[in-house]
Structure formats: C-alpha cells, structure tokens
Design a protein around this motif. Structure first.
Motif, PDB file in Angstrom:
ATOM      1  N   TYR B 103       0.882  -1.159   0.000  1.00 36.72           N
ATOM      2  CA  TYR B 103       0.000   0.000   0.000  1.00 36.72           C
ATOM      3  C   TYR B 103       0.925   1.216   0.000  1.00 36.72           C
ATOM      4  O   TYR B 103       1.762   1.367   0.909  1.00 36.72           O
ATOM      5  CB  TYR B 103      -0.867  -0.046   1.254  1.00 36.72           C
ATOM      6  N   LYS B 121      -2.387   3.894  -3.633  1.00 38.16           N
ATOM      7  CA  LYS B 121      -2.733   2.725  -4.436  1.00 38.16           C
ATOM      8  C   LYS B 121      -2.315   1.481  -3.649  1.00 38.16           C
ATOM      9  O   LYS B 121      -1.308   1.521  -2.920  1.00 38.16           O
ATOM     10  CB  LYS B 121      -1.933   2.719  -5.755  1.00 38.16           C
ATOM     11  N   LEU B 123      -0.642  -1.793  -4.452  1.00 38.44           N
ATOM     12  CA  LEU B 123       0.114  -2.360  -5.579  1.00 38.44           C
ATOM     13  C   LEU B 123       0.266  -3.859  -5.418  1.00 38.44           C
ATOM     14  O   LEU B 123       0.694  -4.341  -4.359  1.00 38.44           O
ATOM     15  CB  LEU B 123       1.516  -1.745  -5.649  1.00 38.44           C
ATOM     16  N   ASP B 127       2.716  -4.261 -10.564  1.00 35.47           N
ATOM     17  CA  ASP B 127       2.227  -2.886 -10.635  1.00 35.47           C
ATOM     18  C   ASP B 127       3.397  -1.920 -10.468  1.00 35.47           C
ATOM     19  O   ASP B 127       4.415  -2.236  -9.848  1.00 35.47           O
ATOM     20  CB  ASP B 127       1.188  -2.625  -9.531  1.00 35.47           C
TER      21      ASP B 127
END
Lengths: 203, 203, 203, 203, 203, 203
Positions: B103, B121, B123, B127
């Motif tokens: 996070y 986000k 991830l 990512d």
C-alpha cells in the motif's frame, strides 16, 4: 458538442502558447509585454496562526518566469513567529534578513550512517543563508520585534511542503497505521494530531 | 610540511580525476574497467525496527554512475513492515512490486490553497507507481507475507530524508520551541518524541 | 621540484574536493558545516561614480552554493543612482524593491526582424520584475531619496557584463576600427570614450 | 470549417495541458489523480524470436512521468534468450538480476585511438550493472533456466535502437551501397540480411 | 464567439503539438518526416551596412531542432566587413573560418576586480575559436578579400543582441538620462547616436 | 613514497583545476588565455579506407569548451566516400555541406510498434540536416567529386560509435553466440566479419 470557443482560446490555448520550451518562443511572442514580467504585490500579508506569512512570486504570478528557473519570496514574521519545518521539492533557497533577526536551520540528508545533522545560525540583518534543494528547514523569530526576509528560489515553481501539514493534515488523511508506526506513537495520538490539522489547515 | 604523498594521490586526487563532468572523461579514462559499473550486493538485508530495509545502489557503490543521473534500490518488507514517510531531495522514484503487495502513497505539494492531497494505491506484483521528486511518500506492507520492491531513482545521489527521524531525531536536535509550535503539541510531547528517536535512530 | 605540499593540499586540492557534481558529495562531506552555507555581509557599500553599488553573494562567498544554481544580490542606489545597462551571461534575475522606487527595463533579443524592444516599468516598494537570462537591462533611481533592491539570480556564478565598460573599458581595448564601425562614430570619439573608461574603470 | 470541437478538446488540448514544463503544473492540475502515476502491467510477455521480451514503462504508459526523467523496464529471458545489441539514445540504464543469471556487456565510445572496448560481467541474482547513455549493450541468458531483470532508465522516454534491426530492417531500407561498404561485405550479403529483417521485424 | 476553428487548429494547436518536451514525442510523431530536419538555404545573403550577413538556422527554420539544444550559422564578410560586438543570451558559439581570415575577440565577464579582459585571435582558414555563453564578441574581416565562417551554437534558439543596436536603437528608445550616465557622454551625443540607429536599424 | 610532485601538479591537478562546474571558474581563472579557446587545425586529413575523414574539435582539443555543451567537426569525403552508420551517444548533430553533395540519413528510435524508419535527403551545398541525439546516421558521397561538411554537435564530448566497428571490431570481441543470434547469421559469418574488423580497425 458545438459551442463558443472563446473560453477554449483564452483559458486553455493562449496560456499554453505563452509557454517557452527551453528558450523557444512561440510565434505570438510578438504579443509579450512588460506586464508578463511584473508583479505588484510582494507585500506583507496577515501572519498565519504560527506567526508567519510567505508571499511567493512564482510562475503563476509572473507568466514570463516560465523555463527561467527562479522565483522570489518575502516572508514576514510576527514576534515569536515561525515558518515551520518544510521543504521545497524542486528548489534551493537563498535567504537574507532585511529586518529583525531569525534563527534558521536545516537537516542534512541521510547518508551511509551519517547525515541527518542539524545546521543552524542566528541571522542578523544583512546575513545570508542557503537551504539546499529538498532539505527540511525552518526560520524562527525568537525576538520581540517583527522580522522580514527575502529569499530567492532556484525554480519557477519551487513547491512547498509543510511537514506537519503534509503528514498530519493531508486531504485524505494518511492511514494512522502508517503514522503511528513511523512516529512511534499510539494511534490515538495520531488521530488527535490529524484532528488538529484537519480543523486548522488554512495555512 | 614534508610527507608521503601516496595517500594524497590515492585518496584525494585519483577519485577526483575519476569524476566525469558532463561526459568529459579525464585522461585516465584508459584505466576504467567493468568493475566501475558493477555492484554485487543488491540483496535483502535485516529489516529495521519498522520492518523494512532499503538497499540503495548509488554513486558511492558504483563510481561509474557519476553524472549519469540514475540509481537503483531494493526494498524488503517483513509482514506489516513500513518504509515510513520520507522524501528524496534530488530524485523522482519509480517502483515496482516483485513479491507480495504494498500500500503506497504520496502527498502533493501545497499550491495556492490546493495541493496537500494524498494519492494512494494498493500495488500487486507487477504494478508500477511513481513518487515525484521531493514529495513525501511511504510504502506499507499490510499483509502477512513478505513484500519486495525494486525502484529506479532519477539521480546518482538521490538522498533520503526520513521525516520522523529528520524532525525528531536529528543530530543536534531541533529546538523544542520550533517543533512544539509546528506540530501544535506541548514541549513535553516533543521532548518525549525526541528521546524516542535519539535512542533508536539506527535506521 | 621538491617542496612543501601543504599549500598544494589546502589551496588546490581541498577546494576541488569540496565541489559537488550534480549532488554527489565527496567523502569529506563529513566536514561540511553551517558556515559553508552562510555569509554575513549583504550590506550596503559605497556607491560607485554612477550612484549605485551591487553586493552579490555567489559561490565565491558561499562555497555551499556550488551546483545549486542560485545566488542573491543587494543593490543600493543613491538619489539618481544608476545600475547601468548590463547582462548576466548565465542567469535570469528577479528583483524586488524594498526601499524607494526604481525605473527598470530590458531590451529583448533580436528575432527575425522583430525583437529589440524595450520593456520598462516604474517599480514601487513591493513590486517585482524579471530580467530574462542574458538580456541587457538597467535599474535607475529617478528620485531624490535612496532606493534598495534585492535580487535572486538563477546561477551560483551569474557573471556580470557592464556594457559600457566591456565595450569601451576592457583590458586590452577593443580595436577602434571595430568600435567606430559598430557604433557609427569616428575613431576619435571611440578613443575619447576608451580613455574615459580606462581611467575610471573601478566599478 | 465548422465542427464539433470535442475531439479537439479531448485529444489535442487536454493532453498538452497535462504536460508539465520543468515542474510547472497547468491549472487543471486540480484534476491530477493517482492513476496518472500508476501502471498495472509490468509483467512478463511472450519472448520474441531471440528469446527475450522487454516491457518498458515510460511516459506513454504513465503520463505523470513527464519531465521527471526516469522510466522502468522488466526484461524476461527464456533459456539462451538474448536482448540483442542495442542503445538507448536518451538514457543510461541500471539493471539488476532478480532471477537466473545474465551475461552482459557494453562497448565504450571511440576516443582518440582508444575506446571501442568491450566490458562484460556475468551477473547473478542481486548483481547490478550500469550501461552508460547511448552505448551499445546486450544481455544474454547463457543458462538453461529463465532469467529476469529489472532496469531503471534515466529518461521518461529513453528510446531503444536494436542495432541489427535499425541497420538491416529499417522502413525504408538503408541503401545496400552504404551497408556493403560499412560492413565490408558484398551487396548480396547485405540484401540477404535485409530480407531476413524485413520479413521478421516484428520485435 | 462562434467561428471557424481551422485557423485555431493549424496555427495554434498543431505547432504546439509538434513540441517535444525532453524527448517525449507527441502522438502525431507518426507524421514526422525528413523535411522536419532539413533546411535548404544556408547560403550567403546581402551584407548589411557593416559588411557582414548572418544566416542562422535555428528552431524556427528546422522545427525538428526543438529541445535538441543546437543550431548552426553561416556568416559572410565583405572586405573590411564587421559582425559587430554582440552576445547570444542562451548559447556558446564555436566558429571556424572556411574562407579568408577573421580577427575575432571576446571580453570576459567582470569578476571580483578581475575579468573584463579582451581575448583576441587572428583566425586563418581551418582555425577554430569559442565564444562562451553570453559574452560580448565580434568578428572582423581586416582583409581585402571576402571571408566566410560556419558556427555551431549550443541552443536551438540562441538569440542575438547586437550591443550598439540594443543600446541605442531599441524600440522604444532607452531614456537618454540612463545612456548619458552609463556611457559618460552628454545627452546630445546620446540623442545623436539614437537617431543614427533609429534611422538605420534594418540589420 | 617521497617524490617530485611537479608531474602531480602539472598533469593531474592543474587540468582538474581548469574544469568549470556549471560556470564556476576556479581561482586560477586569472590564468585563462585566448589559447584555451582556440584550435588551429580543422583541416582535411587523410581519408580512411571508406573514403572519409572526421576531424572533431572537442574539449580535448579546446579545454575552454568544458561545460559549454558544444563541439564542431569537419568531415571530408573522397568520391564515393562514406561516413558509415554511427551514433553520438551524447549529442545531436547539425550538418551543412560546404562542397559537393551528400546523401544522408538517420533511422528513428523504435516506439510502440512504430519508429525504426529511415529518413534520407540528398544535400547540396548550403543545405542543412539534423541527426537527433543517439540515432544511427550516415553520410555518403555518391558523386565523382570531393565533398566537405561542417557539423555542430551539442556536447563538448559527443563521443562516436561506428556501428560496424563497435559490433564486430571491439577490443575484446563480443561473443559470436551473441552476434550470430542478433544478426541471424551463422557463427562462421560472424567470425569472418570480426576478423575483418580486427585486422582493419584503424579508423
């Protein structure tokens, strides 16, 4: 969609057209005028709750600054006013005191087990100090009279991150799991701090 | 003073001679070798007390990086490990998760009454996320398994400023007058926080 | 040649070692101290014969400015004092008036049959003006009281070229063939101008 | 011409408006969101005929990278897979191996009768290597297992020039007079090589 | 306002869309063609009244030069022709003589009581000379035959400031109070000089 | 070690001391002289086996160029002479033909399934062409007379990588496993090519 394009032209295109890229002036450079290099209000404002006020003249106030890599600020301090620990993510700052005295400092970047050192000075009128790019720094008026500083910054858009506000007062708030762990306090303390800054974050 | 200059030559002059300025290689570029572009230890280390460990390969570890404007880091997270809010004063970071989940977030710079926004986000593996230069950001492993990330940074010497450590754990400490005012807490709280970080500042 | 190397070390090597290249701090960065970012004399000096005096704080006065791309100046004007037409070959200047008033201007660069335009403003206290990099500009105190300005410059070593001095007062002089043709005057006028500046070039 | 300007706004103007120049965010920066700094597919793809696949996350995939001077890539190698000799015209690359082993190398630039040297290393997991800007380099998986690398590149748009493809497979082809002379082979060999690459240039 | 947007598209938006920022090519890069990197007229023109003519190929003539940081010029000199003292505010110039001979020079920037020195050379065919960024320089053909030089400049938009024209021939004129004081002549001389340049400023 | 330091001073320290970093001139700038900005041999040399010869004036030939970001070259072509496909890893090139004609071209960088395009032009005397940074380009004299070009390059040390030499003639050779795969030929062909270039690599 069919509509009046004057907003389009005036608000979106012309400002872009005013941009220089690396010194390349667009055709409508013929329309540049003295006002594009001028701003008339580097004056003291109303100190915030910490007793200081920053007036920054950047590319938003002087469009002609774009790509030129510099801006200028005036900072006014009430007695015991503080410009709290902050960074400029894109600029070095060079500051001189033009009235009163300021106690200033910055903390160096962490480096191989070294760094993280505080450097401070008590600046009198006419003294100059440099805050290197991105480092946390502050200015504090320890005295009973006002103080005023002028600073140059090495970007047309230096940015400013007030540490306490960014950490405890961001919109949306940083998770209190993160902050409690980072600051080694319990979540209730974090929540209380966040409440402070949410309420008062009108810097 | 008359003395053995071998230290002088080996420790002071040759390292300087190894510096490229803007791509100009000094004469002894003939002595450059593959090892000047190589580092063999981008491995996980021991997590610190927050459950994370950063291994940064910068110009101190690879001399050939000088003037080339890039470095690379590996960050390992134990379960619930945190890379706490920090900035890189001279670099943007682009990070990808190669194991576990993270996070992540950053807070934008303050701008004319706007800014100071948190972007986050969660991830997953594969990512990618960007932390723009100088902005406060963090990565947090919210899960029960390890997580690993690799990050590129846009400077051969990006620097790192861990906010809590720089603010409450610098050598020498920042005046508690300054910090109490900045964080809107009483001096006792500041003193207690500073004691935490003085004792434990072995990041 | 066999000799005492202490001069060598202190005067040649250590200053070089103090150089950062693009943020890379040499090993002896451990010896950096607050004084490397401090200068204590941005004060008014004695006006020159044109009634102005420039006090520039650049990398020669603050070694810590190196690679940071900024410097700061104070300019004092006696009544009717002039900071004559000049350029900074490596910097844009952003200036604010902190006392009195100044009539300022710059001439744009020649461009495809356009350009070569004079832009001027009468600046009052608190007004700000930008002089883009390399352009000829001046500041003139048209009033009966003193004036003072503070300026940021976008280089740690901006340089300054006073047009009249560089053209008519260089050491050695520019050939009067060149100057007579360039300024469309006879050589006697050039020789007379050069004599003026040779005698008085103590800016 | 009178027409619907929505395409104009959505496709031409807003993307331009999203451009930062040197950190200057346009007014609609208020609309920036976390997605502008995020990409969710740095995953392995299908290896090409040489047994490798490059997944580059640049400014086309993450618009928020613009002006930030960095990008990130993942490179996957089948057994005996090759990322063939290529250059990045606008970036230095720093690479680490996260799985398997890679034999890597670059050739230095020609310099006064020197240069043109090959530097190689066999990289194991956790090793790091630097390929300086614009130099020809390659990565080769000499082993029977897969290999994976992550690389940072010092540009938001580094570009890539695969030497064999650019030389023998460009659209339109380079004249075989030029290539025969440059590579010291007969034109028939050039024509044959060009036929190879024209047919297969689906990297 | 409701109107035909074709002018808008062709004159304002597409030129902007053609801008690269730091190597990032906009989507319509697919439309780039050889002509964007080509100019067909670096030929001699008609010498001006000083006997020289500068033909500069910058980003206005070759759009593909944008962000690439370079331009090229050809300068032709009639016998005794002069390219008068001038500066390039955004570029260093490196010049070679390809026909005839040129007497060239520049004046260094003022520096702490030093500087302001004239450096000159008589250049023959094949000689090369450098005029550092922003410094005042000139080229003079002292001979009875034509001379030709080719020069590279370190900006796609170097700009040019002819000192005499910018000082005495700007549109609007600089106040004669300023110029009389700066050049230490009486106002009548200034007014006469300004009249010269107003009348003839058709460089 | 106790020894004569004159070599140390003359060969190692003074050249370093001559380095400017971003315009900051070291104290011994007082010793700078016209010769530091001068080179007297941009003349044609003996064409190599491909019928061309490049004479590059960079910071090695003109020390004063350091940090100034520009250099200049003269390229001479015998009839049917070729300056074979090569790149400059740190510079864009802008070239003009001053004698004869040249067929020139470059291949664009690969981009999302596009790019890898050849752009060519036949240049006549007075034509100008730009080869963007790092792209593979060539110049070929298709005619029966000599041709001469002058080029500016956007770096004081642009570097040059002749593709065929770097790929097939590096010291040490690139593994024929790598080259056979990259160029889709058998190893015998690679070995034969490498033998060619090892023997003849006296460009």
């Amino acid at each position: 969609m069919m509509f009046d394009v004057s907003y389009l032209i005036n608000e979106l295109i012309l400002p872009l057209a005013a941009v220089f890229v690396n010194g390349f002036v667009c055709k409508n450079s013929m329309d540049v005028k003295a006002e594009d290099f001028f701003f008339d209000g580097l004056n003291p404002g109303n100190p915030n709750k910490l007793g200081s006020v920053v007036n920054l003249v950047n590319v938003e106030k002087i469009p002609g600054l774009n790509t030129l890599g510099i801006s200028l600020a005036r900072i006014d301090f009430a007695p015991f006013g503080l410009n709290p620990p902050h960074t400029h993510p894109r600029a070095t700052e060079i500051l001189t005191v033009i009235e009163g005295e300021l106690y200033v400092g910055f903390v160096t970047s962490y480096l191989n087990g070294g760094g993280n050192k505080l450097f401070t000075k008590l600046l009198k009128k006419g003294d100059v100090f440099v805050f290197p790019q991105g480092l946390i720094h502050f200015q504090f008026n320890k005295g009973h009279t006002n103080a005023v500083a002028i600073a140059g910054l090495s970007s047309q858009n230096p940015g400013a991150i007030t540490i306490a506000n960014a950490v405890f007062g961001s919109k949306l708030p940083i998770s209190d799991d993160v902050l409690a762990k980072a600051f080694q306090v319990d979540k209730k303390t974090v929540d209380w701090l966040q409440a402070q800054f949410w309420r008062d974050n009108n810097n």
